[in-house]
Design a protein around this motif. Structure first.
Motif, PDB file in Angstrom:
ATOM      1  N   TYR A 493      89.324  -4.559  -7.076  1.00 34.44           N
ATOM      2  CA  TYR A 493      88.121  -5.261  -6.647  1.00 34.44           C
ATOM      3  C   TYR A 493      87.420  -5.867  -7.845  1.00 34.44           C
ATOM      4  O   TYR A 493      87.269  -5.220  -8.891  1.00 34.44           O
ATOM      5  N   ASP A 495      84.008  -7.572  -9.699  1.00 36.38           N
ATOM      6  CA  ASP A 495      82.604  -7.184  -9.728  1.00 36.38           C
ATOM      7  C   ASP A 495      81.847  -7.849  -8.583  1.00 36.38           C
ATOM      8  O   ASP A 495      81.981  -9.053  -8.341  1.00 36.38           O
ATOM      9  N   GLU A 520      84.585   6.716  -8.802  1.00 38.68           N
ATOM     10  CA  GLU A 520      84.260   5.434  -8.191  1.00 38.68           C
ATOM     11  C   GLU A 520      84.440   5.551  -6.679  1.00 38.68           C
ATOM     12  O   GLU A 520      85.322   6.255  -6.186  1.00 38.68           O
ATOM     13  N   LYS A 522      85.655   3.706  -4.497  1.00 43.69           N
ATOM     14  CA  LYS A 522      86.935   3.288  -3.918  1.00 43.69           C
ATOM     15  C   LYS A 522      87.975   4.397  -3.940  1.00 43.69           C
ATOM     16  O   LYS A 522      88.986   4.321  -3.231  1.00 43.69           O
ATOM     17  N   ASP A 664      77.306  -1.830  -7.231  1.00 46.59           N
ATOM     18  CA  ASP A 664      78.575  -2.436  -6.818  1.00 46.59           C
ATOM     19  C   ASP A 664      79.251  -1.457  -5.870  1.00 46.59           C
ATOM     20  O   ASP A 664      79.568  -0.324  -6.249  1.00 46.59           O
ATOM     21  N   THR A 666      82.054  -0.835  -4.747  1.00 48.05           N
ATOM     22  CA  THR A 666      83.393  -0.269  -4.981  1.00 48.05           C
ATOM     23  C   THR A 666      83.427   0.639  -6.204  1.00 48.05           C
ATOM     24  O   THR A 666      84.448   1.275  -6.464  1.00 48.05           O
ATOM     25  N   LYS A 667      82.331   0.697  -6.954  1.00 52.05           N
ATOM     26  CA  LYS A 667      82.310   1.457  -8.216  1.00 52.05           C
ATOM     27  C   LYS A 667      81.449   2.702  -8.069  1.00 52.05           C
ATOM     28  O   LYS A 667      81.114   3.110  -6.959  1.00 52.05           O
ATOM     29  N   VAL A 668      81.092   3.329  -9.202  1.00 52.83           N
ATOM     30  CA  VAL A 668      80.274   4.540  -9.157  1.00 52.83           C
ATOM     31  C   VAL A 668      78.888   4.178  -8.640  1.00 52.83           C
ATOM     32  O   VAL A 668      78.254   3.242  -9.131  1.00 52.83           O
ATOM     33  N   ASN A 669      78.429   4.921  -7.654  1.00 50.29           N
ATOM     34  CA  ASN A 669      77.138   4.598  -7.037  1.00 50.29           C
ATOM     35  C   ASN A 669      75.987   5.286  -7.754  1.00 50.29           C
ATOM     36  O   ASN A 669      76.178   6.261  -8.492  1.00 50.29           O
TER      37      ASN A 669
END
Length: 761
Positions: A493, A495, A520, A522, A664, A666-669
């Motif tokens: 994915y 950014d 992450e 995802k 983002d 798909t990344k670390v929230n």
């Protein structure tokens, strides 16, 4: 006697007697159906209604009144003699001429003679004779004086006749009358009367099928009346009609650019296009091609209208100018609404607009879900839009001019679809552009010609000015293609690839929190992307007690969850009740009937999030609406709590807003850690704040070493909102340490024995 002739075509039925071979008649049985037969029967029915007899059910036997009148007028005399029968007919039916009476008497004598040969006695023959005479008077009198004329009278009979009815039909046919017999159940019953088909012929042709279910003479009559009503709706016919797409060569823009004068030369036609272009033929040149096309149209003197994204709905003023009412029938509706269409500049164009409007409305009326209200609404939309664009498209029009209507974005609803179908049947090139292949219009029309291209691109506005064109380079489009290959359905994915997400709270074991926390999104279980919407698996947990009574490692477990995007709150309430919040005074403007007024919110001068990405703003408002709809917070729609929810969410701290902006999916929230070490509970605003951030996609963990219910107070009862993990012993009066001095590695405690001997060394 008239001979029985063989048809060379159904139209032979309408030939004058003098043009028929040997002056014969046609008597045919129809046991099957086709469109040609349907058309023929409509014409034949009309003829029989004017100069003939239509028999929908059996010819009724003479009743006592009929017989009494016959005996009064004719007496009881009967002889098997042609002159007797001729004179009797002249007396009984005075309008018959001698020639007609002679022909009928001769045909009737032959039938009675046939019965005599079958063994019928004189009484039976007399009864048959009286029955025939009554039928001739009461059923066929109106056509008897037409027998033998050039304009041959017609009989339309539905079903298979009984024995004496069939004899009556033979008498009439023999005297010079055409007959059509409709047999919906086939020929079997008829063959019992006439095994060798000596007296009538079966009609046969390629492609015959059984009669449609429910078909009848009544249907023929209804269809004729319906067609007559339609003809009245249309009024005077226009002098020309459209030749749409038939002249084109399937070359898209090249066809559109063909000068009108080169498209065809039949003065009865105007030559126009009705195209839909899905995707783009060349990403590099597409915008420039659109710009140059509209420039060429304008330079040629042709009229042009360009619509971006959506045809603006009719205004109240436009609707008010359309005369309309409540209509008992479709015909009345169409006739009344069509009277709104006027174009005094060119009466031929007005006739064409009128005809096309009737065409489209009749087509819409035949749709399975059509009803009077929906039909009226569609008519109003068509008329409003026609009046709006009429002058731009048709001012100064003269044949064979063709104007241009370009719609960028495809049809959004049934009203737009109906209007474009209407417009494409006028002297207008209608071009629908859908450069983004992920978007689909709802228009379906037999005249529409689709062009499908492999490439796709996002275009929000038609490039009608050179300064508005931004053309991508070859390298730019190559990068986009590579981007598509790498990031679509690949598990990779880019950014900020997605703008929409839904949070899904995971049910986990306590030990899994530490494992999932820094992953992450995802890579978490239940992560998914469908229709460009990301399912974000999040953690929302309350951790009660202290494992193994080990305070040192308790703080280590907290410290281990710290990340760059983790906010730590070490006491409740986070948001003090009664704290200043300027959004409280306007929250009631932002919520109507439970729905956020997004446009009102975004236009308000107190709205704080206008600087965020559009996707981030919509994400905030989407989750705010869900928080309200789902009633996670106690008192929602009961005591005004919904307005507190609105004001709290629209007044977030700048730090929180920045985390949402950079989030983002798909990344670390982002993360929230709350430390509840005493008896203080979450405020209503805290509860709203924490649950909203969970919906946004934040991980939320609340450490409650006391085990107290410090976070449940304002959540709606009975809702499974967070995981409740019991870790160990409840401890009280813990103090928040300086986390800079807390290790993120487990602390190993030495036994008293190790401590004692170590001290002695």
């Amino acid at each position: 006697m008239f001979d029985l002739l063989t048809l060379s075509g159904l139209d032979d039925y309408f030939k004058p007697l003098k043009n028929r071979t040997s002056g014969g008649i046609y008597f045919y049985r129809f046991n099957g159906y086709s469109k040609d037969i349907g058309d023929f029967l409509g014409k034949y029915y009309n003829y029989a209604r004017q100069r003939g007899v239509i028999i929908e059910e059996r010819i009724p036997n003479p009743d006592n009144k009929n017989l009494s009148y016959y005996n009064e007028m004719m007496g009881a005399a009967f002889r098997m003699d042609k002159p007797f029968m001729t004179q009797s007919l002249k007396k009984w039916i005075p309008r018959m001429g001698l020639q007609q009476a002679t022909a009928v008497a001769g045909a009737m004598y032959d039938i009675l003679n046939e019965l005599a040969r079958q063994g019928k006695n004189e009484g039976m023959l007399k009864n048959a004779y009286i029955k025939f005479m009554c039928w001739l008077y009461y059923k066929f009198e109106r056509i008897l004086n037409q027998l033998g004329s050039d304009d041959v009278p017609k009989i339309l009979y539905q079903g298979t006749p009984a024995s004496y009815e069939f004899m009556m039909l033979r008498i009439i046919a023999g005297a010079g009358c055409d007959i059509v017999m409709l047999q919906y159940s086939g020929d079997a019953e008829y063959k019992k009367l006439d095994p060798s088909s000596a007296y009538s012929k079966e009609y046969s042709a390629a492609g015959l099928a059984p009669f449609p279910t429910g078909f009848s003479v009544k249907n023929i009559k209804e269809n004729i009346e319906k067609q007559a009503n339609i003809d009245r709706l249309y009024g005077p016919a226009p002098a020309f009609t459209g030749c749409t797409n038939a002249w084109t060569k399937g070359k898209g823009f090249d066809d559109l650019k063909t000068p009108v004068s080169s498209r065809g030369n039949d003065p009865k036609f105007f030559y126009n296009c009705f195209f839909r272009m899905n995707g783009v033929h060349d990403k590099i040149t597409y915008l420039n091609d659109l710009y140059r096309y509209q420039l060429e149209v304008k330079n040629s003197g042709r009229k042009i209208v360009i619509i971006d994204d959506k045809i603006p709905v009719p205004t109240f003023d436009e609707i008010a100018k359309v005369r309309k009412g409540n209509y008992p029938s479709v015909d009345r509706l169409i006739a009344d609404m069509a009277s709104n269409i006027t174009f005094p500049q060119n009466l031929e164009m007005q006739k064409l607009m009128h005809k096309v409007f009737v065409d489209i409305m009749l087509e819409l009326a035949n749709e399975s879900q059509a009803n009077m209200n929906r039909l009226t609404n569609k008519a109003v939309y068509i008329i409003c839009w026609l009046k709006r664009y009429m002058s731009d498209l048709f001012t100064g029009w003269k044949a064979p001019d063709v104007s241009v209507f370009i719609y960028l974005g495809g049809c959004k609803d049934e009203h737009e679809a109906a209007f474009l179908k209407f417009l494409a049947r006028l002297p207008v090139d209608v071009l629908i552009l859908i450069p983004d292949k992920n978007k689909k219009g709802m228009l379906d029309d037999k005249l529409l010609l689709d062009f499908d291209y492999e490439d796709s691109m996002s275009v929000n506005k038609y490039p009608s000015e050179a300064s508005s064109i931004r053309v991508g380079t070859v390298a730019y489009h190559a990068e986009r293609e590579l981007d598509k290959i790498m990031y679509e359905d690949s598990g990779m994915y880019r950014d900020q690839q997605y703008g929409r997400a839904d949070a899904l709270v995971l049910k986990t074991m306590y030990e899994e929190i530490d494992q999932l926390w820094k992953l992450e999104l995802k890579f978490r279980p239940n992560f998914n992307v469908e229709n460009n919407i990301v399912t974000v698996p999040v953690i929302f947990a309350k951790l009660c007690g202290v494992k193994d009574n080990d305070v040192d490692n308790y703080w280590v477990s907290v410290k281990r969850l710290f990340t760059q995007d983790t906010l730590v709150f070490d006491h409740f309430p986070i948001i003090q009740p009664g704290a200043p919040n300027p959004m409280k005074s306007v929250a009631n403007e932002f919520l109507k009937n439970g729905k956020l007024q997004r446009d009102v919110i975004k236009r308000h001068n107190m709205y704080k999030y206008g600087m965020l990405r559009d996707e981030a703003q919509e994400h905030i408002l989407d989750k705010l609406q869900i928080l309200i709809n789902e009633r996670f917070i106690k008192g929602t729609f009961e005591n005004g709590t919904e307005y507190t929810i609105v004001s709290t969410v629209l007044n977030l701290d700048k730090t929180i807003v920045r985390l949402i902006q950079k989030f983002d999916f798909t990344k670390v929230n982002p993360k929230i850690i709350c430390l509840s070490l005493d008896e203080q509970c979450m405020s209503l605003e805290d509860t709203i704040f924490i649950k909203f951030l969970s919906l946004i996609g934040f991980d939320v963990v609340v450490f409650v070493p006391t085990g107290y219910q410090t976070i449940e107070r304002f959540f709606a009862p009975g809702r499974d909102i967070f995981d409740d993990h019991q870790l160990g012993t409840y401890l009280y009066d813990l103090k928040v340490p300086n986390f800079n001095r807390v290790s993120d590695k487990p602390v190993t405690h030495k036994s008293w024995h190790e401590k004692l001997f170590k001290r002695g060394k």
